[in-house]
Design a protein around this motif. Structure first.
Motif, short mmCIF file in Angstrom:
data_model
loop_
_atom_site.label_atom_id
_atom_site.label_comp_id
_atom_site.label_asym_id
_atom_site.label_seq_id
_atom_site.Cartn_x
_atom_site.Cartn_y
_atom_site.Cartn_z
N GLU A 71 30.33 -66.45 -34.52
CA GLU A 71 29.56 -65.34 -33.95
C GLU A 71 28.15 -65.31 -34.55
N ARG A 72 28.09 -65.60 -35.83
CA ARG A 72 26.79 -65.61 -36.52
C ARG A 72 25.89 -66.72 -35.97
N GLN A 73 26.48 -67.87 -35.69
CA GLN A 73 25.72 -68.98 -35.12
C GLN A 73 25.15 -68.60 -33.75
N VAL A 74 25.96 -67.95 -32.94
CA VAL A 74 25.50 -67.52 -31.61
C VAL A 74 24.41 -66.47 -31.75
N ALA A 75 24.60 -65.54 -32.69
CA ALA A 75 23.59 -64.50 -32.91
C ALA A 75 22.26 -65.12 -33.33
N LEU A 122 17.82 -57.71 -33.95
CA LEU A 122 18.61 -57.45 -35.15
C LEU A 122 18.55 -58.65 -36.09
N VAL A 123 18.69 -59.84 -35.52
CA VAL A 123 18.63 -61.07 -36.32
C VAL A 123 17.25 -61.18 -36.99
N HIS A 124 16.21 -60.82 -36.23
CA HIS A 124 14.86 -60.86 -36.83
C HIS A 124 14.73 -59.83 -37.94
N ASP A 125 15.24 -58.62 -37.69
CA ASP A 125 15.16 -57.56 -38.71
C ASP A 125 15.84 -58.00 -40.01
N ALA A 126 16.90 -58.80 -39.86
CA ALA A 126 17.64 -59.28 -41.04
C ALA A 126 16.89 -60.39 -41.77
N GLY A 127 15.80 -60.88 -41.15
CA GLY A 127 15.01 -61.93 -41.78
C GLY A 127 15.61 -63.32 -41.63
N LEU A 128 16.46 -63.50 -40.62
CA LEU A 128 17.16 -64.77 -40.47
C LEU A 128 16.46 -65.74 -39.54
N VAL A 129 15.41 -65.30 -38.84
CA VAL A 129 14.60 -66.22 -38.02
C VAL A 129 13.14 -65.99 -38.37
N LEU A 137 20.55 -66.61 -30.38
CA LEU A 137 19.93 -65.56 -29.57
C LEU A 137 18.62 -65.12 -30.22
N GLY A 138 18.61 -65.05 -31.53
CA GLY A 138 17.40 -64.67 -32.26
C GLY A 138 16.27 -65.66 -32.08
N GLN A 139 16.62 -66.88 -31.74
CA GLN A 139 15.61 -67.92 -31.49
C GLN A 139 15.24 -67.99 -30.01
N GLY A 140 15.79 -67.07 -29.21
CA GLY A 140 15.45 -67.01 -27.79
C GLY A 140 16.15 -68.07 -26.95
N ARG A 141 17.27 -68.62 -27.43
CA ARG A 141 17.99 -69.66 -26.70
C ARG A 141 18.69 -69.08 -25.46
N THR A 142 18.74 -69.88 -24.39
CA THR A 142 19.51 -69.50 -23.21
C THR A 142 20.99 -69.81 -23.46
N ASN A 143 21.87 -69.33 -22.59
CA ASN A 143 23.30 -69.65 -22.73
C ASN A 143 23.52 -71.16 -22.66
N ALA A 144 22.79 -71.83 -21.74
CA ALA A 144 22.94 -73.28 -21.60
C ALA A 144 22.49 -74.01 -22.87
N LYS A 170 8.32 -64.93 -26.87
CA LYS A 170 7.01 -64.33 -27.11
C LYS A 170 7.14 -63.05 -27.92
N LEU A 171 8.11 -62.22 -27.55
CA LEU A 171 8.31 -60.95 -28.25
C LEU A 171 8.73 -61.19 -29.69
N ILE A 172 9.70 -62.09 -29.88
CA ILE A 172 10.17 -62.38 -31.23
C ILE A 172 9.03 -62.97 -32.07
N ALA A 173 8.25 -63.87 -31.46
CA ALA A 173 7.12 -64.47 -32.17
C ALA A 173 6.10 -63.42 -32.57
N GLN A 174 5.88 -62.46 -31.68
CA GLN A 174 4.90 -61.41 -31.98
C GLN A 174 5.36 -60.56 -33.15
N VAL A 175 6.65 -60.22 -33.16
CA VAL A 175 7.18 -59.40 -34.26
C VAL A 175 7.10 -60.18 -35.57
#
Length: 202
Positions: free
Chosen positions: A146-150, A195-202, A153-160, A114-119
Motif C-alpha cells: 500500500e505504501r508503494q502505491v501511495a 498526504l505523501v508530500h506532506d510526509a516528506g516522502l516525495v 500516487l505522490g509522484q503523479g503516476r497513472t494506474n498504468a 504540476k501541483l505536486i511540483a509547485q508545493v
C-alpha cells in the motif's frame, strides 16, 4: 447552457454566492456541485470546505484559473473531486462532471505533477512540522505494498504506470487505490498524493 443540453446531466439549481451553496445543496440534493472559486461574498473554497463537513456531501468540481494554484490545493485538501480551468472546452467540462459523479478525480497526471511540483518548490506552509507528523502517522498504518502505491500516487503516476512499475495488473492497482482511500479516509488519489508530500516522502 452547456450542461443543460446533455441527456445524462440535469441542472437542478444555481447559486450566485458561496453563502447560498449549503441551502441550495440541502434543497436540491445534487450529485455534483460545479463550484467557482471567485464569488462576491463567500468564495468557493470556503463553500467547498463547508460542504465536505456534511454527512453525505455532494462531489465538488472547482472552476479556476491556473494562476490560482494555492487555491486549487486548498480545494483539493478540502475534498474537492478535482478542478477545471475556466477555458476548458465544453465537451471536457461535461466529461469532467460525469467523471466526478462516478467518484473519479478529474486531474490528469500532468496537472497532478504540476501541483505536486509547485508545493515541493514552494516554502513550507505554516504548521508544516505538525502536518508532516500527522501525515507520517496516517501512512504508518499502511502495508508495504500500500505504501508503494501511495508513493507512486505522490509522484503523479497513472494506474498504468503503477501497474508496470510494481508488476501488478491495472485492476489490482485500482483495488489498492480504493483501499488507500478507505484506510486513509480520503476522497481521491490527489489527496493521497498531497498526504505523501506532506510526509516528506516525495
Amino acid at each position: 447552457m452547456i450542461l443543460g443540453g446533455v441527456p445524462e446531466i440535469r441542472v437542478v439549481g444555481e447559486a450566485a454566492d458561496g453563502a447560498e451553496v449549503p441551502a441550495a445543496v440541502d434543497r436540491y440534493a445534487p450529485d455534483v456541485v460545479l463550484m467557482d472559486i471567485r464569488m462576491p461574498r463567500v468564495d468557493g473554497l470556503t463553500a467547498t470546505e463547508a460542504l465536505r463537513t456534511l454527512p453525505e456531501p455532494p462531489e465538488v468540481l472547482v472552476l479556476t484559473t491556473f494562476d490560482a494554484d494555492e487555491q486549487v490545493l486548498r480545494a483539493l485538501r478540502a475534498g474537492a473531486g478535482g478542478f477545471l480551468l475556466k477555458d476548458t472546452p465544453p465537451v471536457e467540462i461535461v466529461r469532467a462532471v460525469l467523471r466526478v459523479a462516478a467518484g473519479e478525480a478529474t486531474l490528469s497526471p500532468t496537472v497532478t505533477r504540476k501541483l505536486i511540483a509547485q508545493v515541493t518548490a514552494g516554502p513550507a506552509p505554516s504548521g508544516g512540522d505538525a502536518r508532516q507528523q500527522r501525515a507520517l502517522r496516517a501512512l504508518a498504518g499502511l502495508t508495504e505494498r500500500e505504501r508503494q502505491v501511495a508513493l507512486a500516487l505522490g509522484q503523479g503516476r497513472t494506474n498504468a504506470e503503477i501497474s508496470a512499475e510494481l508488476f501488478m495488473s491495472v485492476a489490482t492497482v485500482k483495488a489498492y487505490v480504493s483501499r488507500l482511500l478507505t484506510k486513509l479516509e480520503l476522497n481521491n488519489r490527489v489527496q493521497v498524493a498531497l498526504l505523501v508530500h506532506d510526509a516528506g516522502l516525495v
